[in-house]
Design a protein around this motif. Structure first.
Motif, PDB file in Angstrom:
ATOM      1  N   THR A 138     -53.181  17.086 -12.092  1.00 48.88           N
ATOM      2  CA  THR A 138     -54.557  16.650 -12.308  1.00 48.88           C
ATOM      3  C   THR A 138     -54.585  15.166 -12.644  1.00 48.88           C
ATOM      4  OG1 THR A 138     -55.059  18.836 -13.229  1.00 48.88           O
ATOM      5  CG2 THR A 138     -56.677  17.096 -13.604  1.00 48.88           C
ATOM      6  N   PRO A 139     -55.119  14.320 -11.743  1.00 50.28           N
ATOM      7  CA  PRO A 139     -55.236  12.901 -12.091  1.00 50.28           C
ATOM      8  C   PRO A 139     -56.309  12.698 -13.161  1.00 50.28           C
ATOM      9  CG  PRO A 139     -56.105  13.312  -9.866  1.00 50.28           C
ATOM     10  CD  PRO A 139     -55.602  14.620 -10.406  1.00 50.28           C
ATOM     11  N   GLN A 140     -55.991  11.849 -14.142  1.00 44.00           N
ATOM     12  CA  GLN A 140     -56.935  11.535 -15.222  1.00 44.00           C
ATOM     13  C   GLN A 140     -56.891  10.034 -15.470  1.00 44.00           C
ATOM     14  OE1 GLN A 140     -55.851  13.953 -18.609  1.00 44.00           O
ATOM     15  NE2 GLN A 140     -56.656  15.829 -17.709  1.00 44.00           N
ATOM     16  N   GLY A 141     -57.750   9.308 -14.770  1.00 37.70           N
ATOM     17  CA  GLY A 141     -57.735   7.851 -14.893  1.00 37.70           C
ATOM     18  C   GLY A 141     -56.432   7.282 -14.374  1.00 37.70           C
ATOM     19  N   ASN A 142     -55.728   6.531 -15.230  1.00 34.68           N
ATOM     20  CA  ASN A 142     -54.444   5.952 -14.845  1.00 34.68           C
ATOM     21  C   ASN A 142     -53.274   6.883 -15.123  1.00 34.68           C
ATOM     22  OD1 ASN A 142     -55.559   3.522 -13.951  1.00 34.68           O
ATOM     23  ND2 ASN A 142     -55.576   2.675 -16.022  1.00 34.68           N
ATOM     24  N   SER A 143     -53.576   8.101 -15.526  1.00 36.46           N
ATOM     25  CA  SER A 143     -52.529   9.076 -15.827  1.00 36.46           C
ATOM     26  C   SER A 143     -52.676  10.299 -14.928  1.00 36.46           C
ATOM     27  CB  SER A 143     -52.604   9.520 -17.292  1.00 36.46           C
ATOM     28  OG  SER A 143     -52.412   8.426 -18.159  1.00 36.46           O
ATOM     29  N   GLY A 144     -51.627  11.109 -14.935  1.00 39.28           N
ATOM     30  CA  GLY A 144     -51.664  12.378 -14.225  1.00 39.28           C
ATOM     31  C   GLY A 144     -51.016  13.435 -15.100  1.00 39.28           C
ATOM     32  N   VAL A 145     -51.545  14.656 -15.053  1.00 41.92           N
ATOM     33  CA  VAL A 145     -51.036  15.734 -15.889  1.00 41.92           C
ATOM     34  C   VAL A 145     -50.477  16.846 -14.995  1.00 41.92           C
ATOM     35  CG1 VAL A 145     -51.596  17.441 -17.655  1.00 41.92           C
ATOM     36  CG2 VAL A 145     -52.720  15.206 -17.680  1.00 41.92           C
ATOM     37  N   PHE A 146     -49.229  17.199 -15.252  1.00 43.52           N
ATOM     38  CA  PHE A 146     -48.572  18.292 -14.546  1.00 43.52           C
ATOM     39  C   PHE A 146     -48.510  19.488 -15.494  1.00 43.52           C
ATOM     40  CE2 PHE A 146     -47.085  14.298 -12.934  1.00 43.52           C
ATOM     41  CZ  PHE A 146     -47.049  14.475 -11.565  1.00 43.52           C
ATOM     42  N   ASP A 147     -49.118  20.584 -15.103  1.00 43.36           N
ATOM     43  CA  ASP A 147     -49.067  21.822 -15.883  1.00 43.36           C
ATOM     44  C   ASP A 147     -48.363  22.887 -15.056  1.00 43.36           C
ATOM     45  OD1 ASP A 147     -50.530  21.513 -18.447  1.00 43.36           O
ATOM     46  OD2 ASP A 147     -52.189  20.947 -17.128  1.00 43.36           O
ATOM     47  N   GLY A 148     -47.432  23.582 -15.672  1.00 44.60           N
ATOM     48  CA  GLY A 148     -46.745  24.629 -14.944  1.00 44.60           C
ATOM     49  C   GLY A 148     -46.040  25.588 -15.874  1.00 44.60           C
ATOM     50  N   SER A 149     -45.459  26.620 -15.285  1.00 46.81           N
ATOM     51  CA  SER A 149     -44.718  27.599 -16.079  1.00 46.81           C
ATOM     52  C   SER A 149     -43.731  28.337 -15.189  1.00 46.81           C
ATOM     53  CB  SER A 149     -45.671  28.588 -16.746  1.00 46.81           C
ATOM     54  OG  SER A 149     -46.309  29.385 -15.767  1.00 46.81           O
ATOM     55  N   PHE A 150     -42.742  28.916 -15.827  1.00 43.28           N
ATOM     56  CA  PHE A 150     -41.800  29.779 -15.127  1.00 43.28           C
ATOM     57  C   PHE A 150     -41.205  30.740 -16.148  1.00 43.28           C
ATOM     58  CE2 PHE A 150     -39.415  26.126 -16.604  1.00 43.28           C
ATOM     59  CZ  PHE A 150     -38.240  26.667 -17.107  1.00 43.28           C
ATOM     60  N   THR A 151     -40.603  31.795 -15.657  1.00 39.73           N
ATOM     61  CA  THR A 151     -39.976  32.781 -16.533  1.00 39.73           C
ATOM     62  C   THR A 151     -38.473  32.724 -16.355  1.00 39.73           C
ATOM     63  OG1 THR A 151     -41.905  34.228 -16.441  1.00 39.73           O
ATOM     64  CG2 THR A 151     -39.819  35.227 -17.110  1.00 39.73           C
ATOM     65  N   LEU A 152     -37.754  32.597 -17.465  1.00 42.82           N
ATOM     66  CA  LEU A 152     -36.300  32.672 -17.400  1.00 42.82           C
ATOM     67  C   LEU A 152     -35.855  33.949 -18.104  1.00 42.82           C
ATOM     68  CD1 LEU A 152     -34.796  31.932 -20.340  1.00 42.82           C
ATOM     69  CD2 LEU A 152     -35.552  29.652 -19.746  1.00 42.82           C
ATOM     70  N   ARG A 153     -34.705  34.437 -17.696  1.00 44.26           N
ATOM     71  CA  ARG A 153     -34.113  35.603 -18.343  1.00 44.26           C
ATOM     72  C   ARG A 153     -33.005  35.106 -19.258  1.00 44.26           C
ATOM     73  NH1 ARG A 153     -35.865  37.245 -13.391  1.00 44.26           N
ATOM     74  NH2 ARG A 153     -37.091  39.162 -13.394  1.00 44.26           N
ATOM     75  N   ARG A 154     -33.181  35.332 -20.544  1.00 49.27           N
ATOM     76  CA  ARG A 154     -32.252  34.764 -21.507  1.00 49.27           C
ATOM     77  C   ARG A 154     -30.826  35.264 -21.305  1.00 49.27           C
ATOM     78  NH1 ARG A 154     -31.087  37.765 -26.115  1.00 49.27           N
ATOM     79  NH2 ARG A 154     -32.266  39.698 -26.418  1.00 49.27           N
ATOM     80  N   GLY A 155     -30.690  36.478 -20.765  1.00 48.20           N
ATOM     81  CA  GLY A 155     -29.368  37.013 -20.496  1.00 48.20           C
ATOM     82  C   GLY A 155     -28.594  36.197 -19.472  1.00 48.20           C
ATOM     83  N   ASP A 156     -29.302  35.545 -18.552  1.00 50.46           N
ATOM     84  CA  ASP A 156     -28.651  34.711 -17.535  1.00 50.46           C
ATOM     85  C   ASP A 156     -27.984  33.486 -18.149  1.00 50.46           C
ATOM     86  OD1 ASP A 156     -29.537  36.454 -15.609  1.00 50.46           O
ATOM     87  OD2 ASP A 156     -31.222  35.202 -14.958  1.00 50.46           O
TER      88      ASP A 156
END
Length: 194
Positions: A138-156
């Protein structure tokens, strides 16, 4: 008449072509790495206080994007000092031997509507796994915001060894949510040669 239309179209496109933006300067005070997991069926959350990131992202050339992230695992905030010490300890993150988690992107795929798929390798406690994280920009003026997520398996990653290696008390799946805010540097495409 056709020449007039062409000239108008070029004039309209020129401001966008001449001032492409590349997002590189991370604003750590406006960025965050959080996580959510379940303990005895109850949702718990936390975050990391310290991390460093390198980013190179041009919305016009998403396939050329690059991201590197190093998280200080000892900076974990799980809600109490006792929990923080436990998680930083040998059975969990073992921060004395493995102080950081490291992520490096391998590819960025544009999905349309400012949505992307970031694929890369995540290393924790000397173990490396491929991950794919959907993200939005999402561009916000002179900045940009990256939002995301993922799932990790702690056993790995051997997060939780010994008596904690079973998933009856602390679930295997941990959702990692990130927000990376970066400022842009406008550059002239006419002189950059790109």
């Amino acid at each position: 008449m056709n020449k007039t239309l062409v000239a108008f179209a070029l004039a309209a496109a020129l401001p966008f072509a001449a001032h492409a933006a590349e997002y590189q300067q991370i604003q750590t005070d406006k960025s965050a790495i959080n996580f959510v997991y379940k303990q005895m069926g109850v949702s718990m959350d936390g975050h990391f206080r310290k991390f460093a990131a390198q980013l190179s992202f041009d919305p016009a050339k998403p396939a050329a994007a690059k991201a590197i992230l190093d998280v200080d695992l000892a900076s974990v905030d799980a809600g109490s000092s006792d929990a923080d010490q436990e998680i930083a300890g040998k059975q969990w993150f073992n921060t004395k031997a493995f102080p950081t988690a490291h992520f490096e992107s391998g590819s960025v795929k544009a999905l349309g509507n400012n949505r992307y798929e970031v694929a890369g390798k995540l290393t924790i406690k000397g173990r490396t796994q491929d991950i794919v994280a959907p993200a939005t920009f999402t561009p916000q003026g002179n900045s940009g915001v990256f939002d995301g997520s993922f799932t990790l398996r702690r056993g790995d990653f051997a997060i939780g060894e010994g008596g904690w290696s079973a998933f009856d008390i602390v679930a295997n799946d941990i959702q990692v949510k990130f927000r990376i805010t970066a400022s842009s540097t406008a550059r002239s495409t006419a002189t950059s040669g790109k």
